[in-house]
Design an enzyme around this catalytic site. Structure first.
Site: not given
Ligand code: GUN
Length: 292
Positions: A93, A116, A49
């Site tokens: 994450q 997200d 990412k």
């Protein structure tokens, strides 16, 4: 059988975003990437990412709290990022260590920075067919893969294997939406589903997202089906330098000859997840704080 090339489709999206970001004068979009602890898969995903952000011209701010961070301290970190006007998007994450209530962390991220798409507001907007929010990256990537490989879900039986917050539930909602490319008839299967193969064999489009290596076998798939393999599982393999190889949730060797189209692992859904995160970050930058 046709392979759906996620690398190629993601590269096209990334090129579009790069051109868009190049036009932005002044401050560029900024993504905060929070990784708690050293889970090897998370290290690899967050690195990817970070690299893709740099390629596009998005600045990334990687924050690596210790694995022992308390839930309260992580909440305080999110609050600081929420209040920071130079941060456009925030991603924490998963998986997180067990002292952390993961859903509470997703919920704490300001809706306008929740690139997200796992907070209450943005998941709710998916249920409401409201496009002003952020769709979670893997489900959005799956829909984009289907659209760009000419699969219209209208009227088709879409069977989703897995009911996770990150993939199964949101992708089922997207496939169900009343909009072009969607309008599927959706069944969600999970660990308590009875006679699973009888249901998966009805799928025109089968989306496997259960995190079990090579779980879907040929007897579970209808000839001619489109199969989307979301799994990224590491299985031990002494012949590899890394000591492991990546396999999906689908037993590719036996299932792929049956399918009309299938995504490979790696190189299918994975690169799309990253590309959609980048797209959401640019969207967050454009919208500023106005989406809440
Ligand atoms: N871990 C695996 N996939 C994801 C994702 O889409 N978002 C987050 N935050 N963690 C993940």
């Amino acid at each position: 059988m046709e392979l759906i090339d996620g690398n190629k489709i993601a590269a096209a999206l990334i090129a579009e975003l790069k051109a868009e970001v190049a036009q932005i004068a002044g401050r560029k979009p900024c993504l905060a990437l929070v990784r708690v602890g050293d889970d090897p898969a998370s290290v690899s995903y967050v690195t990817k990412k970070e690299k893709t952000s740099a390629e596009i011209g998005i600045s990334s701010n990687v924050i690596l709290p210790p694995v022992t961070i308390s839930h309260g301290e992580l909440i305080a970190l999110i609050d600081r990022l929420n209040a920071d006007p130079t941060v456009d998007g925030i991603l924490v994450q998963s998986p997180m260590p067990k002292q952390i209530d993961e859903v509470a962390i997703f919920r704490r991220i300001a809706p306008g920075k929740d690139v997200d798409g796992l907070g209450t507001m943005n998941l709710g907007k998916v249920a409401q067919d409201d496009e002003t929010g952020f769709v979670s990256c893997t489900p959005a990537g799956i829909m984009e893969l289907l659209a760009r490989s000419s699969t219209d879900l209208k009227g088709k039986h879409v069977v989703v294997l897995g009911r996770s917050l990150i993939v199964g539930k949101p992708v089922a909602l997207l496939a169900l939406q009343k909009k072009a490319g969607a309008n599927g008839t959706v069944t969600i299967c999970h660990s308590q589903t009875r006679d699973l193969p009888a249901i998966t064999r009805q799928a025109d489009v089968l989306i496997a997202a259960i995190g079990r290596p090579e779980f879907v076998t040929a007897d579970m798939v209808k000839p001619g089906a489109v199969v989307i393999d979301v799994g990224i599982n590491r299985v031990p393999d002494a012949s590899k330098k890394s000591g492991y190889r990546l396999v999906g949730d689908v037993h590719f060797a036996t299932v792929s000859p049956l399918c009309s189209q299938i995504t490979p692992v790696p190189g299918g859904v994975g690169p799309m997840t990253v590309a959609m995160l980048m797209k959401n970050t640019v969207k967050a930058f454009r919208l500023g704080a106005s989406t809440d």
